[in-house]
Write a protein that holds these residues in place. Structure first.
Motif, short mmCIF file in Angstrom:
data_model
loop_
_atom_site.label_atom_id
_atom_site.label_comp_id
_atom_site.label_asym_id
_atom_site.label_seq_id
_atom_site.Cartn_x
_atom_site.Cartn_y
_atom_site.Cartn_z
N ASP A 1 64.73 37.44 -57.95
CA ASP A 1 65.50 36.21 -57.74
C ASP A 1 66.39 36.37 -56.51
OD1 ASP A 1 66.78 33.82 -58.06
OD2 ASP A 1 68.20 34.59 -59.56
N SER A 2 65.92 35.86 -55.37
CA SER A 2 66.66 36.09 -54.12
C SER A 2 67.84 35.15 -53.98
CB SER A 2 65.71 35.94 -52.93
OG SER A 2 65.05 34.68 -53.06
N ASP A 3 67.69 33.88 -54.43
CA ASP A 3 68.77 32.91 -54.19
C ASP A 3 69.65 32.67 -55.42
OD1 ASP A 3 66.98 31.69 -55.77
OD2 ASP A 3 66.67 29.92 -54.50
N GLY A 4 69.41 33.38 -56.51
CA GLY A 4 70.27 33.24 -57.70
C GLY A 4 69.95 32.03 -58.57
N SER A 5 68.90 31.23 -58.20
CA SER A 5 68.58 30.03 -59.00
C SER A 5 68.05 30.40 -60.39
CB SER A 5 67.55 29.17 -58.27
OG SER A 5 66.37 29.93 -58.06
#
Length: 1970
Positions: free
Chosen positions: A1866-1870
């Motif tokens: 999860d790179s963008d935390g969504s």
């Protein structure tokens, strides 16, 4: 000739004188002579001799002939007179006519006064001759009709002598008189005669229906114009008689007639003020029509309803509903109920009719319906009037809302009560029609009514209605689910009101019945008030109270006392104040009666009332046990309380007849109803040990003795207050209680016979003997006989062995043991005296004649007078109305009866003393059937001899004697008795005379045939000494043969033929192979097995259908007492039976030539039903004939034009009965056979195949789904043209289709190449195969290169298809049957074609391998090159076995498995291409799963399957021990554990199992030493002695073990996830060790507290809990749970710290972490371990999914890398996974669309919050959506998707990994945000539900709408909570990444931590979860 007769002869001749005056004088003298007693006596004497028929003597018949000539002469004279004459002359003529007919009438009365003397045929012909002439009809019609009605049709003997033709002529004549213009005879009289003639026709003849259909259609259509309603009454009554008789044969015509006549009859009902009797008949007519149109309440044609014109019928129903509602409201407005009376408000039949119509018209959605209907019955039905009155239209409202409106409290009782009755009937009969949303408003209004009922009559009706609503809710609890809170509140109010109602005498019984039903449904928690009822004076013991008490004891534990808490088993009974149990016992026995009562002369209430038999003992005995609930469940048996009540109730006859017709209709249309779900089988707790509380038992015995003593004190033979019934009831109570103790195992029968209670019962019976002695003296006194009859009935109930449970039979035995011999002897003596006195009784006086009554009266009035002989005095003219004296002393033996000539079997013929004799004889007959009971005071054989002596003075013309004979015939050859040959001779001696006397009386014939059943069954039980019985069998067979001949010659009606079929069935039960059951019909001898199917072509549909429904007896050996234990008859018998059945059923399809066109539709439908039913019954019961029968169905679809929906229904019912999931699955399993047979028939094409029966809409659909089956057949038939046609339909290249079907095509060809032999047929087939193969090789077809390539690529599929053709029945002598011959049976059905023997299949496999490789390798060696192909073959065979539900087919598949595995075992030494470890394990586990899944009771085929599995397992073990012993070592525990459990009392099986165990443990102990040491101990039983010794020696070879070592040994055994049952013996042994070494537990506990992580006890507890978890999901895991529980029990309440339990980490995760540091290989390790376990799972779907996932994972780069890293760790798992490695690499992709859809689903809250009870579905769905969402990157996780779909445990294991993988990527935390939100929601909902479920039943105000929504869903599944907590726990243990800003896993945990703690605390699950 005597002087008297000479004088009469002269007089008779004088009647022929030509002079009128002379004739007049002679007629007067004739009258005087006939009146003279001397003349009568002389004529009687001569007419009674046989010689009189041929001699010239003057007889009654001869005199009658003179009289006929006299009448003819006088009539001719009158007829020749002038027409225009004066009034005086006309009056004189009238008078003359009356005198003539009066003389005839007088003569007939005189002749027949002492029984019928005149010849029936002659008499009837004369009457009809007179009536056919219009002149004589107008002259004498009235008088002759009177003669016909009262002197011919009222005599039963005449009824039987009237021929079929005469009945029909009579009907034609009177129907003509009724509809004709002649007014000569009073219409009322004509209608009465029609009514009587219809009764006679229906009972005595067949085949007259057409006449009556057309007559009633004409006669009743104009009913509104009839002036005399009495005429309509007789006609409607006759119509009802006729319709009941015709309904079975002519349903369509009955419906048509009903729809035609209903408006007219409804008009009479509503507009013509009919009498009560006419109303009854009209209601009966309406009821009949509803039954015929809607059998068992069916609503649509699909479910079995029928109407000729649905629109018209629906409109008629609305009109009928409207008329009934008006009628009910009129009854209400008349206010007919007397205040305070409790009469039924509206008659029951009217209520039932209204309820039936409501059921038809109320819609399912319970909306209010408002309709405008035309009132059809008010239209003009005169055919003549062209205009008529205009149709009226009315507005009708119907629905549940209308019903409730009628129940509002403001209505008067008169208006409410009928609607309460209707609601009761409606909910009682059709509980499934009450919609869920209707329960609350309906209950609420009833509750209001009950609460407001202060006085008046409505109370009982409200209670009845509430009880039915309660039953309704209990039957369909799922409907109440949504409203349970509100319903609970309402039931609470009802409960309180019902408790209050118990104190009122009017409502006591009904209130108790309601309480009982509420208890049964468990709608509310039970309060103390209920127990107060059964321990105080609120109510006295009654049957309602006893049933309510029994229900309470069944449903809830008994309070200790009314002042304290629940009664615990450990509490000390009998100390301190009396417990509630003691109070209940005292209340039942009324022991706390006051002193005056003790001294009074009245006995205790418990023995003054009739209770359901043995109910009170079944309550009293459990009250003295520690576990009362288990006790009462055990004593009531499997059927529970319902059966205790039902056994005392007798069914209603008329209802029974209609109900049978309805059931038959549903059989005809194949809409048989499912059984009632309310009657659930209770699990009898026979296995549990019941313990008695001595003080309570003592108290009960004292109470019973005091009841008996009090009775002995107050009983005297002359006492009015203490009838002798009390003695019987009290004795039965005492023996019943003893029987309760005997059947629970607390006493032996021997001990019971020496107990105080038994001796007291004997004392009571001594007094009873005195009473019987007194009867002998007081036989003439009033009431003596009535009392004797009632006492005998009670005694009969006590000795009746009809009920099969253990307590009933023990109580029956004990009751018989208390009888002294004197009692039975005296009773037999009384029967003899009464029989003699009945012979002398009743001499008929000479009565005076009286005038004919006025014929204008109703049938009721006539029926009331039917015993009074009213006829006119000949001296007076007929117009006189002076009455003579009525006949006072009617002779009960006189065979003359009323207008409908009652049968001699009717009770009306019997006086009270006759009924007493019959009751006594029935009791005595039951007593003498008790020879097998030891310790009787009387000798059954002696009593039986006395009973048989009564038959020596039998006179079958007397009703009493006839009834007596039938009682003895039915009761003496009882089930438990075998009569000697001479006893049978005495019993059957009167039979021949009886049959010849009554062969024309259909009712008596049927009764006699049914009376023979016990004798036939008795002969079946005495097969061994049947040489003595030869002549007895002959006597019985002669009678049955006689009736068969009568049936064939058309002299029997359906009622007799039906009874005859029951006899044939009994003969088949007695002698299934027809060794002696052979009937002689005229010249030919036919076995019963041929005669039964011959009834399939009978003329009557009921007979045909009964024969069709019972043809299974020709295939199965059955006994009446154990219909579930079926044994197949030999193959030849079955094949012959099928041929006979199909032949006769097809013969039955031919409609009779003389039937009318109107009957055609009925006849055609009925005959189709017979054909279909007979074939479907064969399909269900005979595996050998299954394929033939199914083809017969398909053929009949084409040949007999049977409708598709009907055949589909048949196929549906058959496939359900055989256990298939659908019709398609069933038909598809036989499709190869069906297609082969179809194409083999002349003129049948593939296009004409009935593919619609497989639910294919078009030919293309059929080809598309079935081309794999069709093309191989067509190729072998050389029909390439049809193959091309299929390819055109499918739009595919025909060569591609051939390639797709290649393996099956090869299987049709190759075996013929391999098989040798010069047999002509084989040579022909070989030639055909070569020809087809050459065509395939042709370059225009597949071509040689492609064929070689296809063989190479499809080798494993070809092997599978080849194995599938195995059928050892196909073996020829030359090839022999090889290894498999031990496992085949004669009845193994042939499979789908083609099929070959194992010899041919092996030869074909050799042929294949020789074609495949030049260096003569075996086929297995070739397959070993690609080890996956071996696995594929094994899995395919297992899959076929798992898919089949047919035991024979499964056995055949196991034979294939045996064959292939045998080939593999020969090559194991060569390693099978590295697959040896996997293959051996796979085979071992497959066989073990088969062994474990065997049925509890092995039948013939499952025994062979079991033997085969054991044999193959032995071969596998021997091979493995020889070549690779480590393969057996790792599985030895599982093999031995499984086999140990199979050593049972079935000897053959046990021997085989033990020999394998001895090989493994004793013979192989050197090679398998370490594995044997680790085994669980063997059971301590003699058969395991040697095995135990070896295992013990090896285990303790180093010395005795301490408890720690024992526990360590237990823990060292590896549990197999799929087979937890193998641990059972180890658990039992562990419990023994813990019990015996208690002292060693203490030091272990100290260690545990000091160092929890290393504690052996902590590990043990964790291991036990894990075992329980595995066992909980396993079938049969209950034993494991109990054994593990008892081990934990031995450890006691150990104070473990939760920290210690936390350290019981997941072993697999821990191992993964220790082996690998990166997470990817850790996950792979976990996943592959899970897959490895799944490969041995018992479920084939799981194994398939595991294989799929495994192949894909190992084909990825990550898989290959893992293998490389891990192979150095020497993990045995890799040896098992080796065959699945692949060189091709797989790349995993996910489509964008799938991930978008899945991502959207992730947003929905429903996905994250499971429904109650839906844990498994929720978990699988969640995993699927997460895997499809695009967030998962791990290839291993993505490829494990197939396994997630089928295995919940695997989902539970990988869910944490999936979420971890998503968070890592999860790179963008969504993702983190989404997951933490939803997981938080999950725990929030969990904690709120936990709060909701822990509240009291009172609802709290909710905090928010959202929360109340969630809390309504019920408590959350704990498994779901555990799963989510394990995810959190796993994430907690993962290392957080170093960057401080992205707390990936932590965020999820931190967000929910607060809710989490609340949730866990709320659910009290700390210990379980953390």
């Amino acid at each position: 000739m005597s002087l008297v007769l000479h004088e009469l002869l002269v007089c008779c001749k004088g009647l022929e004188n030509d002079k009128a005056t002379e004739r007049k004088k002679e007629a007067d003298r004739f009258r005087q002579l006939i009146r003279s007693p001397d003349t009568v006596e002389e004529l009687d004497r001569i007419s009674g001799t046989r010689a009189a028929k041929s001699s010239k003597q003057l007889t009654w018949n001869a005199v009658f002939r003179f009289l006929q000539k006299y009448l003819q002469k006088e009539t001719e004279l009158l007829q020749s007179g002038k027409a225009n004459v004066s009034a005086t002359t006309q009056a004189n003529r009238q008078k003359k006519m009356q005198e003539i007919s009066s003389l005839v009438k007088y003569f007939i009365r005189c002749a027949n006064k002492r029984g019928p003397r005149l010849n029936c045929g002659e008499l009837l012909n004369h009457v009809m001759e007179v009536l056919r002439s219009s002149f004589s009809c107008s002259a004498y019609g009235e008088d002759y009709s009177s003669i016909l009605l009262k002197n011919i049709l009222s005599v039963r003997k005449y009824w039987c002598e009237i021929t079929q033709q005469q009945w029909h002529n009579l009907l034609d004549l009177y129907c003509g008189l009724f509809t004709g213009s002649s007014k000569a005879i009073n219409r009322v009289l004509v209608s009465r005669i029609i009514h009587t003639a219809v009764q006679g026709c229906c009972l005595q003849t067949e085949g007259f229906s057409h006449t009556l259909f057309s007559f009633f259609s004409r006669a009743l259509l104009n009913a509104r114009q009839e002036r005399h309603l009495a005429v309509v009454e007789h006609l409607v009554s006759a119509l009802n008689v006729f319709l009941r008789s015709a309904a079975m044969n002519c349903r369509i015509r009955v419906c048509r007639l009903g729809e035609e006549l209903l408006p007219s009859v409804l008009y009479v009902w509503t507009q013509m003020r009919p009498s009560t009797t006419l109303k009854e008949e009209i209601v009966e007519f309406f009821n009949l029509q509803l039954c015929v149109h809607h059998p068992k309440g069916s609503k649509t044609q699909d479910t079995g309803a029928y109407a000729e014109d649905w629109v018209k019928w629906q409109s008629l129903l609305y009109n009928l509903y409207d008329a009934l509602v008006s009628e009910i409201s009129q009854i209400g407005s008349r206010g007919k109920y007397a205040t305070g009376s409790r009469h039924i408000a509206v008659k029951e039949n009217l209520m039932e009719l209204t309820a039936e119509i409501c059921h038809q018209l109320f819609s399912e959605d319970c909306n209010l319906q408002i309709l405008e209907v035309t009132q059809a019955h008010l239209r003009a039905t005169q055919r003549g009037s062209p205009h008529g009155t205009p149709s009226k239209r009315r507005r009708i409202e119907l629905g549940w809302e209308v019903l409730r409106d009628h129940l509002q409290p403001h209505h008067s009782d008169f208006d409410i009560i009928p609607w309460l009755q209707i609601t009761s009937v409606l909910t009682s009969k059709y509980p499934s029609m009450v919609p869920g949303q209707e329960l609350v408003p309906l209950l609420s209004v009833l509750c209001q009514l009950l609460g407001e009922q202060r006085r008046g009559d409505r109370g009982p009706y409200v209670l009845r209605c509430l009880r039915e609503v309660a039953r309704c809710q209990a039957t369909h609890p799922e409907r109440a689910q949504s409203y349970r809170v509100e319903l609970g509140r309402l039931w609470g109010r009802v409960w309180a009101l019902a408790l209050r109602g118990v104190s009122s005498p009017q409502t006591e019984a009904l209130s108790l019945a309601l309480l009982s039903t509420i208890l049964q449904g468990a709608f509310i928690p039970i309060d103390r008030e209920l127990w107060k009822l059964f321990s105080g004076s609120a109510c006295k013991p009654s049957d309602a109270a006893a049933l309510c008490l029994a229900q309470a004891l069944l449903k809830c534990p008994v309070l200790k006392s009314l002042g304290t808490g629940w009664d615990h088993a450990g509490a000390v009974e009998g100390v301190g104040p009396p417990s509630l149990k003691e109070n209940i016992m005292s209340w039942l026995l009324m022991n706390e009666q006051s002193e005056e009562a003790e001294e009074s002369s009245r006995p205790h209430p418990i023995i003054c009332r009739d209770f359901p038999h043995n109910l009170i003992p079944r309550i009293l005995v459990p009250l003295t046990l520690k576990d009362t609930r288990a006790g009462i469940m055990f004593l009531l048996g499997a059927k529970g309380l319902e059966s205790a009540v039902m056994q005392d109730q007798t069914p209603v006859e008329v209802k029974g007849a209609l109900s049978e017709i309805e059931s038959m209709y549903l059989q005809f249309s194949f809409d048989e109803m499912p059984s009632n779900p309310m009657v659930k089988e209770m699990v009898s707790s026979a296995g549990t040990q019941l313990t008695v509380v001595p003080s309570l038992k003592h108290k009960l015995e004292q109470g019973l003795l005091s009841v008996a003593d009090h009775l002995l004190n107050c009983y005297s033979p002359d006492s009015q207050t203490t009838p002798p019934e009390c003695l019987v009831r009290c004795s039965s109570l005492l023996t019943g209680v003893l029987a309760g103790y005997v059947s629970t195992g607390l006493l032996t029968e021997e001990e019971a016979c020496h107990s105080q209670l038994f001796l007291k019962a004997k004392a009571l019976v001594q007094d009873f003997s005195e009473y019987i002695s007194n009867v002998k003296v007081k036989m003439a006194e009033d009431g003596t006989m009535t009392t004797l009859r009632s006492v005998m009935r009670l005694c009969t109930q006590c000795v009746n062995r009809g009920v099969k449970d253990s307590m009933s039979s023990v109580s029956c035995n004990l009751f018989m043991k208390i009888f002294p011999a004197r009692l039975l002897t005296e009773l037999a003596e009384i029967c003899k005296l009464l029989l003699n006195s009945s012979c002398k009784r009743g001499s008929v006086g000479i009565e005076e004649e009286t005038t004919d009554e006025d014929w204008d009266m109703t049938r009721t009035q006539a029926d009331q007078q039917e015993d009074i002989d009213l006829f006119d005095d000949g001296d007076e003219p007929q117009t006189s109305t002076s009455k003579g004296t009525h006949r006072q002393n009617v002779d009960p033996n006189d065979t003359q009866c009323g207008p409908d000539a009652k049968s001699l079997l009717a009770e009306e013929h019997l006086a009270q003393q006759d009924l007493a004799i019959l009751a006594s004889l029935e009791f005595l007959s039951l007593c003498v059937s008790a020879e097998f009971i030891h310790g009787l005071s009387f000798k059954p054989v002696e009593v039986r001899r006395k009973l048989l002596l009564l038959l020596e003075q039998i006179d079958c013309t007397k009703p009493l004697h006839l009834n007596m004979y039938l009682v003895l015939l039915k009761k003496l050859p009882a089930e438990d008795t075998s009569l000697a040959a001479e006893e049978f001779d005495s019993l059957l001696r009167p039979l021949a005379n009886l049959c010849s006397l009554y062969r024309q009386d259909q009712e008596i014939c049927a009764a006699v045939l049914l009376g023979l059943l016990p004798s036939i069954r008795s002969l079946g039980r005495t097969q061994d000494q049947h040489n003595d019985m030869r002549h007895v069998q002959g006597a019985l067979l002669q009678v049955v043969s006689g009736f068969c001949i009568l049936g064939r010659t058309g002299k029997c009606t359906a009622i007799v033929k039906v009874a005859l079929i029951h006899c044939l069935l009994a003969l088949l039960e007695a002698d299934p192979c027809c060794k002696w059951a052979v009937l002689t019909l005229r010249e030919e001898e036919l076995p019963v097995s041929v005669i039964l199917p011959s009834h399939l072509s009978d003329s009557h549909h009921h007979v045909r259908m009964l024969a069709a429904m019972t043809v299974e007896r020709l295939f199965l050996e059955m006994t009446p007492d154990s219909l579930d234990k079926r044994k197949m008859l030999p193959l030849k018998c079955q094949q012959t039976a099928f041929e006979n059945i199909y032949l006769k059923a097809q013969e039955g399809m031919r409609v009779q030539k003389n039937s009318s066109p109107e009957d055609l539709s009925d006849e055609t439908f009925n005959r189709k039903a017979t054909l279909l039913k007979s074939v479907s019954v064969v399909l269900c019961c005979s595996p050998v004939c299954e394929k033939q029968s199914l083809f017969a169905l398909f053929q009949s679809y084409k040949e007999n034009n049977i409708e598709e929906p009907l055949i589909k229904k048949v196929l549906g019912s058959v496939s359900r009965a055989l256990g298939y999931r659908s019709v398609e699955a069933f038909v598809s399993s036989h499709l190869d056979y069906l297609v082969a047979e179809w194409l083999g028939q002349h003129g049948y094409t593939l296009e004409s195949f009935p593919y619609t029966l497989l639910n294919h809409a078009t030919l293309k659909d059929f080809y598309s789904s079935s081309y794999q089956v069709l093309i191989p057949h067509l190729v072998f038939l050389d029909n390439f043209k049809q193959v091309k046609s299929i390819s055109t339909h499918l739009g595919k290249d025909w060569k591609k289709l051939l390639a797709n079907c290649f393996p099956k095509i090869m299987v049709n060809i190759l075996p013929y190449f391999a098989v040798s032999g010069q047999d002509a047929q084989v040579a022909q087939q070989r030639e055909k195969a070569h020809r087809v193969y050459d065509l395939l090789k042709d370059s225009n077809c597949l071509g040689k290169p492609q064929i070689d390539s296809l063989i190479h690529s499809n080798l494993s599929d070809i092997v599978v298809e080849l194995l599938m053709t195995l059928y050892e029945g196909a073996a020829t002598e030359e090839g022999g049957r090889g290894d498999l011959r031990r496992f085949i049976g004669e009845l193994d059905p042939a499979p789908n074609p083609p099929y070959f023997s194992s010899y041919v299949i092996k030869a074909t496999l050799d042929y294949l391998s020789s074609c495949h490789s030049a260096n003569l390798k075996s086929l297995v060696a070739i397959l070993s090159k690609t080890p996956m192909s071996i696995q594929r073959i094994l899995l395919a065979v297992c899959q076929k076995a798992a898919e089949t539900i047919n035991a024979y087919e499964r056995h055949r598949i196991l034979l294939m498995y045996y064959l292939f595995v045998s080939l593999l075992l020969k090559e194991v030494k060569d390693g099978l291409g590295g697959a040896w470890a996997f293959v051996l394990r796979d085979i071992i586990y497959t066989l073990i799963h088969h062994i474990n899944s065997r049925p509890a009771q092995l039948d013939e085929v499952s025994s062979r399957s079991f033997s085969l599995c054991c044999d193959l397992l032995t071969s596998v073990c021997r091979t493995a021990v020889q070549f690779c012993d480590d393969a057996v070592e790792s599985h030895l525990q599982v093999i031995v554990g499984t086999l140990t459990a199979q050593v049972t009392n079935q000897l053959a099986i046990s021997q085989q199992v033990l020999s394998l165990l001895k090989f493994l443990v004793v013979e192989s102990q050197d090679k398998l030493k370490s594995a044997i040491q680790k085994l669980e101990p063997f059971p301590d039983r003699p058969e395991f002695r040697e095995l135990r010794a070896v295992q013990h020696t090896l285990k303790y070879s180093t010395g005795k073990f301490t408890l720690r070592q024992e526990i360590a040994h237990f823990l060292s055994v590896a549990s197999c996830d799929s087979l937890p049952l193998t641990r059972l013996e180890g658990l039992k042994d562990l419990r023994r060790q813990l019990h015996n070494n208690k002292s060693q537990i203490r030091p272990l506990l100290r260690e545990c507290l000091a160092d929890p992580e290393e504690s052996v006890l902590v590990l043990l507890v964790l291991n036990l809990l894990q075992l329980c978890k595995l066992a909980a999901n396993h079938p049969g895991g209950r034993d494991i749970l109990e054994a593990a529980g008892s081990c934990l029990g031995e450890l006691g309440p150990v104070d473990f710290s939760t920290i210690a339990l936390l350290h019981g980490k997941d072993q697999l995760n821990a191992r993964a972490v220790s082996l690998f540091s990166p997470v990817e290989p850790q996950w792979l390790y976990i996943i592959l371990n899970c897959i490895n376990n799944a490969l041995t799972h018992h479920c084939i779907e799981v194994r398939q999914a595991a294989v799929q996932s495994l192949k894909d994972i190992l084909a990825t780069q990550a898989g290959a890398d893992f293998w490389e890293i891990h192979k150095d760790n020497r993990d045995p798992m890799l040896a098992y996974l080796n065959p699945f490695r692949s060189t091709k690499k797989k790349v995993v992709g996910m489509s964008e669309e799938v991930s978008l859809v899945a991502r959207e689903r992730l947003e929905s809250q429903d996905l994250w919050v499971p429904e109650a009870g839906g844990h498994k579905a929720w978990l699988k769905t969640l995993c699927m959506v997460l895997l499809d969402s695009g967030g998962v990157r791990s290839e291993a996780l993505l490829l494990s998707r197939p396994l997630c779909l089928v295995k919940t445990d695997f989902c539970q294991r990988v869910l944490p990994l999936i979420i971890h993988d998503i968070l890592l990527g999860d790179s963008d935390g969504s993702w983190r945000k989404l997951l933490s939100t939803h997981i938080q929601d999950f725990f929030t909902s969990c904690s709120s539900r936990a709060r909701a479920s822990s509240r009291s039943t009172t609802p709290l105000p909710s905090d928010s709408a959202g929360e109340s929504d969630i809390s309504n869903q019920g408590p959350l599944d704990k498994a779901s909570l555990r799963t989510m907590l394990s995810v959190i726990n796993y994430l907690r243990q993962q290392q957080r990444p170093l960057e401080s800003d992205s707390n990936l896993c932590g965020t999820v945990f931190d967000a929910v931590v607060l809710v989490l703690v609340t949730c866990v605390v709320q659910c009290l699950m700390l210990f379980c979860l953390f």
